[in-house]
Design a protein around this motif. Structure first.
Motif, PDB file in Angstrom:
ATOM      1  N   THR A 108      -7.880  11.723  12.704  1.00 27.95           N
ATOM      2  CA  THR A 108      -8.576  11.666  11.421  1.00 27.95           C
ATOM      3  C   THR A 108      -7.580  11.843  10.289  1.00 27.95           C
ATOM      4  OG1 THR A 108     -10.637  12.530  12.352  1.00 27.95           O
ATOM      5  CG2 THR A 108     -10.352  12.721   9.980  1.00 27.95           C
ATOM      6  N   GLU A 109      -7.659  10.963   9.316  1.00 22.24           N
ATOM      7  CA  GLU A 109      -6.837  11.105   8.122  1.00 22.24           C
ATOM      8  C   GLU A 109      -7.746  11.208   6.911  1.00 22.24           C
ATOM      9  OE1 GLU A 109      -4.468   7.807   6.973  1.00 22.24           O
ATOM     10  OE2 GLU A 109      -5.684   6.368   8.052  1.00 22.24           O
ATOM     11  N   THR A 110      -7.311  11.987   5.944  1.00 22.52           N
ATOM     12  CA  THR A 110      -8.093  12.217   4.735  1.00 22.52           C
ATOM     13  C   THR A 110      -7.260  11.841   3.525  1.00 22.52           C
ATOM     14  OG1 THR A 110      -9.294  14.031   5.797  1.00 22.52           O
ATOM     15  CG2 THR A 110      -9.382  13.904   3.399  1.00 22.52           C
ATOM     16  N   TRP A 111      -7.819  10.989   2.699  1.00 18.22           N
ATOM     17  CA  TRP A 111      -7.179  10.571   1.458  1.00 18.22           C
ATOM     18  C   TRP A 111      -7.991  11.130   0.286  1.00 18.22           C
ATOM     19  CZ3 TRP A 111      -2.728   7.573   1.423  1.00 18.22           C
ATOM     20  CH2 TRP A 111      -2.383   6.961   2.626  1.00 18.22           C
ATOM     21  N   ARG A 112      -7.326  11.769  -0.662  1.00 19.41           N
ATOM     22  CA  ARG A 112      -7.995  12.273  -1.868  1.00 19.41           C
ATOM     23  C   ARG A 112      -7.356  11.620  -3.089  1.00 19.41           C
ATOM     24  NH1 ARG A 112     -10.888  17.209  -3.668  1.00 19.41           N
ATOM     25  NH2 ARG A 112     -10.555  17.352  -5.937  1.00 19.41           N
ATOM     26  N   ILE A 113      -8.197  11.091  -3.949  1.00 15.56           N
ATOM     27  CA  ILE A 113      -7.749  10.463  -5.191  1.00 15.56           C
ATOM     28  C   ILE A 113      -8.307  11.280  -6.340  1.00 15.56           C
ATOM     29  CG2 ILE A 113      -7.731   8.354  -6.576  1.00 15.56           C
ATOM     30  CD1 ILE A 113      -8.544   6.931  -3.864  1.00 15.56           C
ATOM     31  N   ASP A 114      -7.434  11.962  -7.053  1.00 18.80           N
ATOM     32  CA  ASP A 114      -7.842  12.709  -8.233  1.00 18.80           C
ATOM     33  C   ASP A 114      -7.613  11.871  -9.476  1.00 18.80           C
ATOM     34  OD1 ASP A 114      -8.636  15.585  -7.524  1.00 18.80           O
ATOM     35  OD2 ASP A 114      -6.823  15.310  -6.332  1.00 18.80           O
ATOM     36  N   GLU A 115      -8.550  11.970 -10.405  1.00 20.64           N
ATOM     37  CA  GLU A 115      -8.509  11.218 -11.658  1.00 20.64           C
ATOM     38  C   GLU A 115      -8.323   9.722 -11.428  1.00 20.64           C
ATOM     39  OE1 GLU A 115      -5.667  12.947 -14.309  1.00 20.64           O
ATOM     40  OE2 GLU A 115      -6.769  14.835 -14.494  1.00 20.64           O
ATOM     41  N   PRO A 116      -9.233   9.086 -10.641  1.00 23.20           N
ATOM     42  CA  PRO A 116      -9.141   7.628 -10.486  1.00 23.20           C
ATOM     43  C   PRO A 116      -9.236   6.958 -11.851  1.00 23.20           C
ATOM     44  CG  PRO A 116     -11.287   8.444  -9.773  1.00 23.20           C
ATOM     45  CD  PRO A 116     -10.426   9.650  -9.982  1.00 23.20           C
ATOM     46  N   ASN A 117      -8.506   5.892 -12.008  1.00 26.35           N
ATOM     47  CA  ASN A 117      -8.420   5.202 -13.288  1.00 26.35           C
ATOM     48  C   ASN A 117      -9.792   4.658 -13.696  1.00 26.35           C
ATOM     49  OD1 ASN A 117      -7.634   3.808 -15.539  1.00 26.35           O
ATOM     50  ND2 ASN A 117      -6.215   2.437 -14.486  1.00 26.35           N
ATOM     51  N   VAL A 118     -10.261   5.068 -14.858  1.00 30.05           N
ATOM     52  CA  VAL A 118     -11.541   4.579 -15.372  1.00 30.05           C
ATOM     53  C   VAL A 118     -11.337   3.768 -16.650  1.00 30.05           C
ATOM     54  CG1 VAL A 118     -12.954   6.366 -14.305  1.00 30.05           C
ATOM     55  CG2 VAL A 118     -11.882   6.810 -16.532  1.00 30.05           C
ATOM     56  N   LYS A 119     -10.094   3.347 -16.884  1.00 30.20           N
ATOM     57  CA  LYS A 119      -9.808   2.527 -18.059  1.00 30.20           C
ATOM     58  C   LYS A 119      -9.889   1.035 -17.755  1.00 30.20           C
ATOM     59  CE  LYS A 119      -6.781   3.890 -21.079  1.00 30.20           C
ATOM     60  NZ  LYS A 119      -7.679   4.403 -22.125  1.00 30.20           N
ATOM     61  N   LYS A 120     -10.191   0.699 -16.507  1.00 29.49           N
ATOM     62  CA  LYS A 120     -10.421  -0.695 -16.148  1.00 29.49           C
ATOM     63  C   LYS A 120     -11.487  -0.738 -15.058  1.00 29.49           C
ATOM     64  CE  LYS A 120      -6.182  -0.699 -13.328  1.00 29.49           C
ATOM     65  NZ  LYS A 120      -4.872  -1.377 -13.120  1.00 29.49           N
ATOM     66  N   PRO A 121     -12.189  -1.846 -14.907  1.00 31.62           N
ATOM     67  CA  PRO A 121     -13.353  -1.866 -14.006  1.00 31.62           C
ATOM     68  C   PRO A 121     -13.017  -1.757 -12.537  1.00 31.62           C
ATOM     69  CG  PRO A 121     -12.958  -4.033 -14.967  1.00 31.62           C
ATOM     70  CD  PRO A 121     -12.068  -3.095 -15.692  1.00 31.62           C
ATOM     71  N   ILE A 122     -11.866  -2.301 -12.103  1.00 31.19           N
ATOM     72  CA  ILE A 122     -11.556  -2.344 -10.668  1.00 31.19           C
ATOM     73  C   ILE A 122     -10.098  -1.957 -10.456  1.00 31.19           C
ATOM     74  CG2 ILE A 122     -11.334  -3.845  -8.649  1.00 31.19           C
ATOM     75  CD1 ILE A 122     -13.624  -5.540  -9.805  1.00 31.19           C
ATOM     76  N   ILE A 123      -9.870  -1.075  -9.511  1.00 31.85           N
ATOM     77  CA  ILE A 123      -8.517  -0.728  -9.086  1.00 31.85           C
ATOM     78  C   ILE A 123      -8.482  -0.762  -7.563  1.00 31.85           C
ATOM     79  CG2 ILE A 123      -7.899   0.654 -11.094  1.00 31.85           C
ATOM     80  CD1 ILE A 123      -8.632   3.149  -9.557  1.00 31.85           C
ATOM     81  N   GLU A 124      -7.289  -0.937  -6.987  1.00 34.13           N
ATOM     82  CA  GLU A 124      -7.165  -1.008  -5.532  1.00 34.13           C
ATOM     83  C   GLU A 124      -6.063  -0.084  -5.054  1.00 34.13           C
ATOM     84  OE1 GLU A 124      -5.690  -4.854  -4.042  1.00 34.13           O
ATOM     85  OE2 GLU A 124      -5.475  -5.465  -6.134  1.00 34.13           O
ATOM     86  N   PHE A 125      -6.240   0.412  -3.826  1.00 35.53           N
ATOM     87  CA  PHE A 125      -5.286   1.326  -3.199  1.00 35.53           C
ATOM     88  C   PHE A 125      -4.870   0.698  -1.873  1.00 35.53           C
ATOM     89  CE2 PHE A 125      -7.852   3.761  -6.062  1.00 35.53           C
ATOM     90  CZ  PHE A 125      -6.956   4.619  -6.682  1.00 35.53           C
ATOM     91  N   GLN A 126      -3.751  -0.046  -1.904  1.00 34.81           N
ATOM     92  CA  GLN A 126      -3.374  -0.836  -0.744  1.00 34.81           C
ATOM     93  C   GLN A 126      -2.871   0.010   0.414  1.00 34.81           C
ATOM     94  OE1 GLN A 126      -1.162  -4.435  -1.369  1.00 34.81           O
ATOM     95  NE2 GLN A 126      -1.841  -4.614  -3.478  1.00 34.81           N
ATOM     96  N   GLN A 127      -2.492   1.265   0.155  1.00 34.45           N
ATOM     97  CA  GLN A 127      -2.017   2.096   1.256  1.00 34.45           C
ATOM     98  C   GLN A 127      -3.164   2.759   2.019  1.00 34.45           C
ATOM     99  OE1 GLN A 127      -2.460   3.040  -1.743  1.00 34.45           O
ATOM    100  NE2 GLN A 127      -1.762   5.111  -2.216  1.00 34.45           N
ATOM    101  N   ILE A 128      -4.389   2.710   1.482  1.00 35.65           N
ATOM    102  CA  ILE A 128      -5.547   3.277   2.172  1.00 35.65           C
ATOM    103  C   ILE A 128      -6.252   2.126   2.880  1.00 35.65           C
ATOM    104  CG2 ILE A 128      -7.645   4.649   1.947  1.00 35.65           C
ATOM    105  CD1 ILE A 128      -6.520   5.811  -0.624  1.00 35.65           C
ATOM    106  N   ARG A 129      -5.921   1.937   4.149  1.00 41.53           N
ATOM    107  CA  ARG A 129      -6.355   0.755   4.883  1.00 41.53           C
ATOM    108  C   ARG A 129      -7.323   1.135   5.998  1.00 41.53           C
ATOM    109  NH1 ARG A 129      -3.603  -3.599   3.039  1.00 41.53           N
ATOM    110  NH2 ARG A 129      -4.810  -4.822   4.496  1.00 41.53           N
TER     111      ARG A 129
END
Length: 660
Positions: A57-78
């Protein structure tokens, strides 16, 4: 304003058993790089990412995701088919405007029916591709706390996490000017609710599948008897393509999957990345399509060196009796009459810095005549060309024309350059970075080695009762950051290990040298007749002529760097003077820090090599190489200075190289 389509109709249907079988193979096939990661971690302002692993099991946490644009991607979280995924989130966001303007990220007040929601798309589980509109995402509020099973992959390169945010204006959003929020929704007691966050928990399966794989899925080698699943670094060992697994050794070909691109669906279900290189693209060529890290052992041969002005790559060929990793497009090595895999690494990044005796001599042999002298330094016990080697690199298809498989860059190489029990000699280098030559504008890093340690397992000599290390052994590191050690298990092998950090950008630490072993066989200790000096006095190498090509009998005549070299070679003296005045000049540092070994450690057994050892296995991280792009731009400017806008063999277009 945007309306959101409820995703329940397309995220809860169970996968059929056939697709599950294929998904399980995918999970294992990339288990040494299970997330198929080929991109750098996101930097501000897209979010602060942290990552932990516990078992499968791996856990990824994203703090303060960007809300200045409608869509963002995280290519390392697969994600892989069969993964169990759970999403949680919370916190508050600054939505801009006047007054108290902070709102909850999941369930904002008011307007909770239309605006200010965190959104999510996980291909095969939540939402639908293409990820080009928020109507294809789901609100995290709806999916929070549920567990989803990732279904079959349809677009491998997009099999990563996408986050979105609903708003009718994004410019003034963010995490500034904390307040209690509209209707006090971001107050808790006497303080504020924390800033927005998203937590993704992924649980991977570990079953070894047996079938239903695409022809170009890189897979655990279940065909070759007694072949370990992984090497001692948990990198797949002698992996095969899916076609070799399902059809017992048959080499893959694009015709087996409808004649499509071998690096895309339906030829592969796995995520691949591309590194075309700007000069290569302008030359009208495709470039590299990359899968993951792989380790192969077999018989290695010297091939050739590319011209200095092209990419200055050293090129070897590896042959295996089972053709593991080969395709129908791979060339036959004449001496072995078998398919061969090309091994490439930049001399600018590696051997130009090496000063230990064997590598220094090999470098001089290549500079002297390009083939025969260098070829004569890589021989077996009978003196014939070809020596046993262990090589780790990035598995890719080189697609200027044929899409043959190769390891490029090579990160680690151990060649048995002397097969003699009295002085068994291994030429070795190890690093964790490298580009892919002419058709490349990225650096590729080998991440997540356990303890930052890379190990070679050298074979035990038949009939030997013990082994020792000769004082002729010598190793050097580039930056003084590396350490080394050795373990010996009787009748099993010799494990030689190097610990070094991985660079976050640019080039970094590397080790080169030679290991000298002396074996005891039938009670007799084989003593070397003499030893090499541990001093590494550097002899003067002849100057190189930029633009000439060094081509051996196995030259890749169709490769774009060869055409580039011929273009430069065909210039008039005046044109050549103009060109040379504008291209970057090579500058190589020669830092050398002696690397010492403690006495070999005797152990009862070498480590078990198994896929199941840990969830987070070595992966590849690829980032733009700004230094190489700048050099390529200089070369392009030099060509324009000679030919104007009509460079022979190049696509007409602007002079400035731009990112893909």
């Amino acid at each position: 304003m945007r309306k959101t389509t409820h995703p329940s109709a397309f995220v809860r249907a169970p996968a059929v058993l056939a697709l599950l079988a294929a998904s399980l193979l995918f999970a294992v096939a990339l288990s040494y790089q299970p997330y198929g990661t080929f991109a750098s971690p996101p930097q501000e302002p897209d979010g602060k990412v942290t990552h932990t692993v516990s078992g499968n099991t791996e856990t990824w946490r994203i703090d303060e995701p960007n809300v200045k644009k409608p869509i963002i991607e995280f290519q390392q979280i697969r994600f892989q088919p069969g993964d169990q995924v759970r999403v949680t989130a919370g916190g508050c966001v600054q939505t801009g405007g006047h007054g108290k303007t902070w709102k909850r990220y999941l369930d904002p007040l008011p307007e909770s029916d239309q605006l200010y929601h965190g959104m999510i798309l996980i291909p095969g589980a939540i939402g639908q591709l293409p990820a080009n509109d928020l109507s294809r995402f789901a609100r995290i509020l709806i999916e929070k706390g549920h567990t989803f099973t990732v279904k079959a992959i349809t677009e491998p390169r997009k099999q990563h996490l996408w986050l979105g945010y609903e708003d009718d204006g994004y410019a003034d959003n963010g995490y500034w000017g904390q307040d209690e929020g509209t209707q006090g929704q971001c107050r808790i007691g006497n303080g504020w609710v924390e800033h927005a966050f998203v937590v993704i928990t992924i649980t991977h399966g570990g079953t070894v599948p047996t079938g239903n794989v695409a022809p170009f899925d890189i897979s655990v080698n279940t065909v070759t008897p007694n072949n370990p699943q992984v090497d001692d670094n948990l990198i797949l060992f002698n992996p095969m393509w899916g076609r070799q697994i399902t059809n017992r050794g048959e080499l893959p070909d694009a015709s087996q999957c409808g004649g499509g691109s071998p690096y895309s669906s339906p030829c592969t279900t796995q995520p691949t990345s591309e590194d075309n290189g700007t000069l290569c693209s302008l030359h009208g060529n495709d470039g590299h399509h990359n899968w993951a890290a792989g380790t192969y052992e077999g018989t290695i041969f010297w091939n050739d060196k590319s011209c200095d002005v092209c990419d200055d790559d050293y090129n070897f060929r590896l042959v295996r009796p089972d053709d593991a990793g080969m395709t129908t497009q791979n060339k036959v090595k004449a001496e072995a009459m078998r398919k061969s895999m090309k091994l490439e690494f930049s001399s600018d990044e590696t051997i130009d810095h090496f000063e230990t005796p064997w590598w220094n001599s090999f470098h001089e042999a290549v500079d002297r005549d390009g083939f025969s002298s260098a070829n004569g330094m890589i021989t077996n016990a009978s003196g014939n060309p070809g020596a046993f080697a262990i090589v780790t690199g990035l598995i890719s298809l080189d697609c200027p024309h044929s899409c043959a498989s190769e390891l490029h860059p090579v990160w680690a190489m151990a060649i048995r350059v002397k097969d003699d029990p009295s002085d068994e000699t291994w030429a070795i280098f190890v690093r964790r970075f490298g580009d892919e030559g002419f058709c490349s504008d990225e650096q590729h890093y080998l991440d997540d080695l356990q303890g930052h340690t890379y190990s070679f397992r050298l074979p035990w000599r038949p009939g030997a009762s013990s082994v020792g290390v000769s004082p002729a052994t010598v190793f050097e590191s580039e930056l003084g950051q590396a350490t080394a050690g050795m373990s010996v298990a009787q009748n099993q092998g010799v494990l030689i290990s190097f610990t070094m950090p991985v660079p976050q950008s640019g080039e970094g630490e590397m080790v080169n040298g030679e290991l000298h072993l002396k074996w005891t066989i039938s009670g007799r200790v084989f003593q070397p007749p003499g030893t090499l000096s541990t001093a590494t006095t550097r002899t003067t190498r002849p100057p190189r002529v930029i633009g000439t090509t060094t081509i051996g009998p196995q030259a890749e005549g169709e490769e774009p760097e060869v055409g580039f070299a011929q273009l430069v070679k065909g210039m008039t003296p005046a044109q050549r003077q103009t060109f040379d005045a504008r291209i970057p000049q090579k500058s190589i540092s020669h830092n050398k820090v002696p690397l010492s070994f403690a006495a070999p450690r005797q152990v009862a057994a070498l480590p078990t090599r198994s896929l199941a050892l840990r969830a987070r296995r070595p992966r590849v991280r690829s980032v733009p190489d700004t230094q190489k792009k700048a050099k390529d731009q200089q070369k392009l400017d030099a060509l324009h200075a000679v030919y104007g806008n009509n460079i022979p063999g190049f696509i007409s277009g602007p002079r400035v190289l731009r990112p893909r």
